[in-house]
Design an enzyme around this catalytic site. Structure first.
Site, PDB file in Angstrom:
ATOM      1  N   GLU A   1       0.845  -1.198   0.000  1.00 28.55           N
ATOM      2  CA  GLU A   1       0.000   0.000   0.000  1.00 28.55           C
ATOM      3  C   GLU A   1       0.881   1.249   0.000  1.00 28.55           C
ATOM      4  OE1 GLU A   1      -3.069  -0.082  -1.171  1.00 28.55           O
ATOM      5  OE2 GLU A   1      -3.704  -1.389   0.462  1.00 28.55           O
TER       6      GLU A   1
ATOM      7  N   LEU B   1     -12.070   0.115  -3.361  1.00 35.96           N
ATOM      8  CA  LEU B   1     -12.054  -0.999  -4.324  1.00 35.96           C
ATOM      9  C   LEU B   1     -11.833  -0.489  -5.738  1.00 35.96           C
ATOM     10  CD1 LEU B   1     -15.006  -3.173  -2.959  1.00 35.96           C
ATOM     11  CD2 LEU B   1     -12.621  -3.105  -2.279  1.00 35.96           C
TER      12      LEU B   1
ATOM     13  N   ALA C   1     -15.001   2.867  -1.186  1.00 33.27           N
ATOM     14  CA  ALA C   1     -14.721   1.733  -0.301  1.00 33.27           C
ATOM     15  C   ALA C   1     -13.298   1.217  -0.492  1.00 33.27           C
ATOM     16  CB  ALA C   1     -15.724   0.615  -0.559  1.00 33.27           C
TER      17      ALA C   1
ATOM     18  N   ASP D   1      -3.958   0.667  -9.672  1.00 32.00           N
ATOM     19  CA  ASP D   1      -5.374   0.344  -9.874  1.00 32.00           C
ATOM     20  C   ASP D   1      -5.701   0.147 -11.353  1.00 32.00           C
ATOM     21  OD1 ASP D   1      -5.401   0.729  -7.191  1.00 32.00           O
ATOM     22  OD2 ASP D   1      -6.398   2.670  -7.252  1.00 32.00           O
TER      23      ASP D   1
ATOM     24  N   TYR E   1      -3.467  12.083   0.676  1.00 27.13           N
ATOM     25  CA  TYR E   1      -2.773  11.211  -0.280  1.00 27.13           C
ATOM     26  C   TYR E   1      -1.648  11.998  -0.954  1.00 27.13           C
ATOM     27  CZ  TYR E   1      -2.154   7.837  -4.088  1.00 27.13           C
ATOM     28  OH  TYR E   1      -1.621   6.926  -4.967  1.00 27.13           O
TER      29      TYR E   1
ATOM     30  N   THR F   1       2.966   2.064  -2.099  1.00 24.31           N
ATOM     31  CA  THR F   1       4.293   1.752  -2.627  1.00 24.31           C
ATOM     32  C   THR F   1       4.360   2.048  -4.125  1.00 24.31           C
ATOM     33  OG1 THR F   1       3.480  -0.506  -2.714  1.00 24.31           O
ATOM     34  CG2 THR F   1       5.028   0.007  -0.953  1.00 24.31           C
TER      35      THR F   1
END
Ligand code: GLA
Length: 387
Positions: A36, A126, A124, A173, A223, A38
């Protein structure tokens, strides 16, 4: 609604609105087993595409208009390819961003009609946004016969998010969305952009996602801030090790030399990323060896780093991971995705799934104002044409 019904509903809506036959594309959400924050540090990630997805119906037009319809929001938007500007309707920007990138990259595309919708829960963790971007990029590539290769599509979809939507996300993603295959996790080396598949074939375990129901408005600003903090760390490391281009080039022993030379927060951020990279590679070995205990322990360590060093967890996800640790049927758990909420991922034995998740849900619902939602996911294929 299941897969067949979704594609049917989306197609019917398309025919009702545009009176023509569309191309149908399915574009999956993703889980990330480990790795995560990374990706934008040129590190390793280990995501997998899942059986929750966005469904697209798309066809070309004979003019330069893009007519977009969100099935879930029941909203329509129309714009012109020659004058793409950011919309106050946020869902629109994930789609227009893709058209904008195709044009900027010099591809000739026609106007298009698009209906989309699906069952990836928003916010969420995802990756519904990457599913929208990469799904449309895939469809437009096919319809306009652009012959863009898969990796270019990934980069283009990522850039749509960076430039049009304005989140400086990494490549994970969009990459897993396009490259995912059934039953396999994907190790991505975000420095070389090479990849390899790791089968996730454990018949008696499930991947359960516990949705905290928390979507912090903070997430995107924090972020971008984490990215800046990592870059700050690299600047300091480069004073001594000029060859270092990213945290990927820094070992655990090198970073420890900087503990007293860096601000404590910057040091923690860098240390987390370097340790998480090592955990991803250990997780791949654990998958190869079929060692779920090891994999689970790595997930807990990852959460510990997210909570204490990278500081992007929240009370709700810390609570859920804490409960998971007391459950014999859960091998490991951690918060997944960009941070500050979203889902925790839990590797859990199938036979205990119902009982364990009910127990956790009761405790969660009694403690917090939002009710826990639970999704059981299967690892499935990447974006593809259906029918
Ligand atoms: C979001 C971003 C990814 C990645 C994760 C954190 O999902 O889109 O690129 O950085 O957060 O691992």
């Amino acid at each position: 609604m299941d897969k067949q019904n979704f594609s049917k509903e989306i197609k019917n809506k398309f025919i009702q609105l545009f009176n023509s036959n569309p191309l149908l594309v399915i574009s999956p959400g993703r889980v990330n087993l480990i790795g995560e924050h990374t990706d934008y540090n040129n590190g390793f990630v280990l995501p997998a595409a899942i059986d929750k997805a966005i469904y697209f119906a798309v066809s070309l037009r004979n003019d330069d208009k893009c007519v977009l319809y969100s099935f879930d929001m029941e909203e329509q938007h129309e714009s012109n390819l020659n004058a793409l500007t950011k919309s106050p309707m946020s869902w629109v920007n994930y789609l227009l961003g893709v058209a904008d990138q195709l044009i900027k990259a010099g591809y000739k595309i026609k106007g298009f009609n698009c209906v989309f919708g699906g069952n990836i829960p928003i916010g969420a963790g995802l990756s519904s946004s990457a599913a929208i971007e990469a799904g449309l990029a895939f469809a437009l590539n096919d319809l306009n016969s652009l012959n863009i290769d898969k990796l270019e599509l990934v980069k283009l979809a990522q850039k749509a998010e960076n430039e049009f939507v304005g989140l400086q996300c990494g490549i994970m993603d969009q990459y897993i969305n396009i490259f995912g295959i059934d039953g396999n996790a994907l190790l991505i080396d975000c420095k070389s952009l090479e990849y390899s598949y790791y089968p996730f074939h454990f018949n008696d375990v499930s991947i359960a996602l516990f949705n905290t129901g928390v979507t912090h408005a903070l997430a995107s600003s924090e972020y971008n801030k984490r990215r800046a903090e990592c870059n700050e760390g690299i600047k300091i490391i480069r004073k001594k090790y000029a060859e270092v281009a990213s945290l990927r080039d820094v070992s655990v022993s090198i970073i420890s030399e900087f503990e007293s030379l860096m601000d404590a927060v910057i040091y923690k951020r860098c240390k987390y990323v370097i340790e998480e990279n090592a955990r991803v590679l250990s997780a791949c070995k654990a998958l190869e060896a079929g060692d779920l205990n090891k994999l689970g322990a790595l997930l807990y360590e990852s959460h510990n780093g997210l909570q204490n060093d990278y500081e992007i967890s929240c009370d709700e996800s810390d609570f859920l991971v804490g409960l998971a640790k007391n459950e014999k049927s859960i091998y490991g758990a951690r918060q997944m995705g960009g941070g500050f909420g979203g889902c925790t991922i839990n590797i859990i034995t199938k036979k205990d799934l119902a009982e364990t998740s009910q127990r956790i849900k009761t405790l969660y619902d009694n403690k917090f104002n939002h009710k826990l939602k639970i999704y059981i996911t299967n690892i499935s294929g990447g974006t593809r044409i259906i029918e």
